[in-house]
Design a protein around this motif. Structure first.
Motif, short mmCIF file in Angstrom:
data_model
loop_
_atom_site.label_atom_id
_atom_site.label_comp_id
_atom_site.label_asym_id
_atom_site.label_seq_id
_atom_site.Cartn_x
_atom_site.Cartn_y
_atom_site.Cartn_z
N GLY A 1 -0.76 -0.10 -4.03
CA GLY A 1 -0.11 0.10 -5.32
C GLY A 1 0.18 -1.22 -6.01
N LEU A 2 0.70 -2.19 -5.24
CA LEU A 2 0.97 -3.51 -5.80
C LEU A 2 -0.32 -4.22 -6.19
N THR A 3 -1.36 -4.07 -5.37
CA THR A 3 -2.64 -4.72 -5.67
C THR A 3 -3.24 -4.20 -6.96
N PHE A 4 -3.29 -2.88 -7.10
CA PHE A 4 -3.85 -2.30 -8.32
C PHE A 4 -2.97 -2.60 -9.54
N ALA A 5 -1.65 -2.57 -9.36
CA ALA A 5 -0.76 -2.90 -10.47
C ALA A 5 -0.95 -4.35 -10.91
N LEU B 1 2.97 6.10 -8.84
CA LEU B 1 2.29 6.94 -7.85
C LEU B 1 2.51 6.42 -6.44
N SER B 2 2.52 5.11 -6.27
CA SER B 2 2.78 4.53 -4.95
C SER B 2 4.19 4.86 -4.49
N GLY B 3 5.15 4.73 -5.38
CA GLY B 3 6.53 5.06 -5.04
C GLY B 3 6.69 6.52 -4.65
N PHE B 4 6.09 7.42 -5.43
CA PHE B 4 6.17 8.84 -5.11
C PHE B 4 5.48 9.14 -3.78
N ALA B 5 4.36 8.48 -3.51
CA ALA B 5 3.64 8.70 -2.25
C ALA B 5 4.49 8.26 -1.06
N ILE B 6 5.19 7.16 -1.20
CA ILE B 6 6.05 6.69 -0.11
C ILE B 6 7.21 7.66 0.11
N VAL B 7 7.82 8.12 -0.98
CA VAL B 7 8.92 9.09 -0.86
C VAL B 7 8.42 10.36 -0.19
N ARG B 8 7.26 10.85 -0.60
CA ARG B 8 6.69 12.07 0.00
C ARG B 8 6.41 11.87 1.49
N ALA B 9 5.84 10.73 1.84
CA ALA B 9 5.54 10.45 3.24
C ALA B 9 6.82 10.38 4.08
N LYS C 1 9.94 -4.38 -6.84
CA LYS C 1 10.81 -4.86 -5.75
C LYS C 1 10.81 -3.88 -4.58
N ALA C 2 10.86 -2.59 -4.87
CA ALA C 2 10.85 -1.58 -3.80
C ALA C 2 9.52 -1.60 -3.05
N LEU C 3 8.42 -1.72 -3.78
CA LEU C 3 7.11 -1.73 -3.12
C LEU C 3 6.90 -3.01 -2.31
N VAL C 4 7.43 -4.12 -2.78
CA VAL C 4 7.32 -5.37 -2.02
C VAL C 4 8.02 -5.22 -0.67
N THR C 5 9.18 -4.56 -0.65
CA THR C 5 9.90 -4.38 0.62
C THR C 5 9.13 -3.48 1.57
N HIS C 6 8.29 -2.59 1.04
CA HIS C 6 7.53 -1.67 1.88
C HIS C 6 6.12 -2.17 2.19
N SER C 7 5.63 -3.16 1.47
CA SER C 7 4.21 -3.52 1.54
C SER C 7 3.77 -4.04 2.91
N ALA C 8 4.66 -4.61 3.68
CA ALA C 8 4.27 -5.11 5.00
C ALA C 8 4.01 -3.97 5.98
N ARG C 9 4.61 -2.80 5.74
CA ARG C 9 4.47 -1.68 6.66
C ARG C 9 3.77 -0.47 6.04
N SER C 10 3.39 -0.55 4.78
CA SER C 10 2.79 0.60 4.12
C SER C 10 1.56 0.19 3.33
N ILE C 11 0.43 0.76 3.69
CA ILE C 11 -0.81 0.48 2.98
C ILE C 11 -0.73 1.02 1.55
N VAL C 12 -0.01 2.11 1.35
CA VAL C 12 0.14 2.68 0.02
C VAL C 12 0.89 1.71 -0.89
N ALA C 13 1.96 1.12 -0.38
CA ALA C 13 2.72 0.14 -1.17
C ALA C 13 1.86 -1.08 -1.47
N PHE C 14 1.13 -1.55 -0.46
CA PHE C 14 0.27 -2.71 -0.66
C PHE C 14 -0.81 -2.44 -1.70
#
Length: 191
Positions: A99-103, A178-186, A84-97
């Motif tokens: 991460g969701l794709t690989f998951a 890893l996607s979540g941690f990368a977004i937090v770090r960024a 759910k968190a990555l879906v909310t970020h996926s439109a603006r974050s390639i990392v979230a997108f």
């Protein structure tokens, strides 16, 4: 409508937009926005001018909601929260997108392995890794045209399929984390 009513209505809408957040966080955000708006009005701005700097209620609330969803996902260790968190970020974050794709890819592999396992349990002589005398290989369900093919893995098919399920589930969760941690770090680097 006077300035106080305009601000009051906007703050009520903000509180409704933040409904998914814990009450204490929601109250702090609304109180901070109220203080900033009152300071702007006290400095001589109209309520409309003061609110113009805040944008729409939805735009103002979005980062707070996204931060909450992401921090809840990281601390809870639940895959659904992370999705759910990555879906909310996926439109603006390639990392979230990504991460969701690989998951999703690893989730699909999990499903395929699970279906193979169920199929193998249902018809053990028709599912597996087969070879025939013509050096043809068949993985999965044996086609009717493959006469004389012999199963090469035997009971190891079960072990390998279960290992595939476990590995693909692990990799799906790893991609999410890893996607979540990368977004937090960024976000922490940009702040």
């Amino acid at each position: 409508m006077n300035d106080a009513n305009t601000i009051h209505i906007w703050l009520n809408e903000l509180e409704r937009a933040l409904a998914g957040l814990p009450e204490a966080s929601r109250r702090d955000i609304v109180n901070e926005a109220r203080a900033h708006l009152e300071d702007r009005v006290a400095a001589g701005l109209s309520a409309r001018s003061a609110l113009h700097g805040f944008g729409t209620v939805k735009d103002y609330a979005r980062p707070f909601i996204e931060d909450f969803l992401l921090s809840r996902a990281i601390t809870s260790n639940h895959s659904l929260h992370m999705i759910k968190a990555l879906v909310t970020h996926s439109a603006r974050s390639i990392v979230a997108f990504l991460g969701l794709t690989f998951a999703a890819t690893f989730g699909g592999l999990t499903l395929i392995n699970l279906l193979w396992l169920i199929d193998k349990i249902g018809s053990p002589d028709k599912v597996g890794y087969f070879t025939d005398s013509g050096a043809n290989n068949y993985i999965g369900h044996l086609p009717a045209s493959a006469l004389g093919a012999t199963e090469q893995l035997g009971p190891w098919w079960y072990v390998l399929t279960i290992a595939g399920i476990i590995l693909s589930l692990f990799l799906a969760r790893l991609c999410l984390r890893l996607s979540g941690f990368a977004i937090v770090r960024a976000r922490s680097q940009s702040a």
